[in-house]
Write a protein that holds these residues in place. Structure first.
Motif, PDB file in Angstrom:
ATOM      1  N   LEU A 271      12.822 -19.724 -39.096  1.00 38.76           N
ATOM      2  CA  LEU A 271      11.555 -20.459 -39.053  1.00 38.76           C
ATOM      3  C   LEU A 271      11.338 -21.290 -40.317  1.00 38.76           C
ATOM      4  O   LEU A 271      11.658 -20.854 -41.418  1.00 38.76           O
ATOM      5  CB  LEU A 271      10.388 -19.479 -38.907  1.00 38.76           C
ATOM      6  CG  LEU A 271      10.326 -18.693 -37.600  1.00 38.76           C
ATOM      7  CD1 LEU A 271       9.284 -17.578 -37.707  1.00 38.76           C
ATOM      8  CD2 LEU A 271      10.014 -19.617 -36.434  1.00 38.76           C
TER       9      LEU A 271
ATOM     10  N   PHE B  91       4.330 -19.420 -33.980  1.00 43.85           N
ATOM     11  CA  PHE B  91       5.415 -19.879 -33.111  1.00 43.85           C
ATOM     12  C   PHE B  91       5.300 -19.405 -31.671  1.00 43.85           C
ATOM     13  O   PHE B  91       6.245 -19.522 -30.886  1.00 43.85           O
ATOM     14  CB  PHE B  91       6.784 -19.499 -33.696  1.00 43.85           C
ATOM     15  CG  PHE B  91       6.997 -18.025 -33.894  1.00 43.85           C
ATOM     16  CD1 PHE B  91       7.573 -17.253 -32.899  1.00 43.85           C
ATOM     17  CD2 PHE B  91       6.637 -17.415 -35.082  1.00 43.85           C
ATOM     18  CE1 PHE B  91       7.790 -15.898 -33.087  1.00 43.85           C
ATOM     19  CE2 PHE B  91       6.854 -16.062 -35.287  1.00 43.85           C
ATOM     20  CZ  PHE B  91       7.428 -15.304 -34.283  1.00 43.85           C
TER      21      PHE B  91
ATOM     22  N   ARG C 291       6.301 -22.008 -29.105  1.00 42.79           N
ATOM     23  CA  ARG C 291       7.757 -22.228 -29.007  1.00 42.79           C
ATOM     24  C   ARG C 291       8.417 -21.223 -28.075  1.00 42.79           C
ATOM     25  O   ARG C 291       9.489 -21.484 -27.540  1.00 42.79           O
ATOM     26  CB  ARG C 291       8.401 -22.158 -30.387  1.00 42.79           C
ATOM     27  CG  ARG C 291       8.078 -23.376 -31.243  1.00 42.79           C
ATOM     28  CD  ARG C 291       8.754 -23.326 -32.579  1.00 42.79           C
ATOM     29  NE  ARG C 291      10.192 -23.096 -32.487  1.00 42.79           N
ATOM     30  CZ  ARG C 291      10.962 -22.803 -33.522  1.00 42.79           C
ATOM     31  NH1 ARG C 291      10.433 -22.677 -34.726  1.00 42.79           N
ATOM     32  NH2 ARG C 291      12.248 -22.599 -33.368  1.00 42.79           N
TER      33      ARG C 291
END
Length: 166
Positions: free
Chosen positions: A14, A32, A35
């Protein structure tokens, strides 16, 4: 999920945002969940330096949070209690009043690394017992922040204030 993303993420891959506020708040972190294709669950990763915290002491009225300590040591301030935490510990932060207020403080000598997982309510109210503030916010269906207001009860206006004909 974005076109190039897989439904798998490793924190070491990340890109982290570094920020600090004053002398006590600092973190390298990122969110995230999107994602991974998640719409109603927020997921983040954080690294807090020794002697710092990644957020003010606060409680949520709607959203619930869960933290998983990956590395480092810290203190989990929860309500009126303080708990020592370390790798493998899972911390709950249910919605409620000041009795569920919480934050993590890195009391160790290396960065405190953890995952944070939370429900993603369309509307949320947070309270900050240490400073007497509150925060009201709404999100769009896509999870983007639509409205946010931070204040203190003494700055409140009457419900009818500013309305036409009043």
């Amino acid at each position: 999920m974005a076109d190039n993303d897989k439904p798998i993420i490793n924190p070491r891959d990340l890109a982290l945002d570094h920020w600090s506020e004053g002398t006590f708040f600092e973190s390298r972190d990122t969110s995230f969940g999107k994602r991974l294709g998640l719409k109603d669950l927020g997921v983040g990763y954080g690294e807090v330096p020794p002697g710092k915290s990644g957020c003010p002491f606060h409680n949520h009225h709607v959203e619930e949070e869960l933290f998983i300590i990956i590395e480092g040591e810290g203190t989990y301030r929860f309500g009126t209690e303080r708990y020592a935490v370390g790798p493998g510990d899972i911390l709950g932060a249910p919605a409620g009043g000041p009795e569920t207020a919480h934050h993590l403080i890195n009391t160790g000598t290396v960065p405190l690394k953890y995952l944070s997982i939370s429900t993603m309510a369309a509307t949320e109210i947070c309270e900050y017992p240490d400073s007497g503030k509150f925060d009201a916010r709404t999100r769009t269906a896509a999870g983007e922040r639509r409205f946010q207001f931070t204040g203190r009860p003494e700055s409140a206006v009457d419900y009818w204030d500013g309305e036409p004909g009043i």
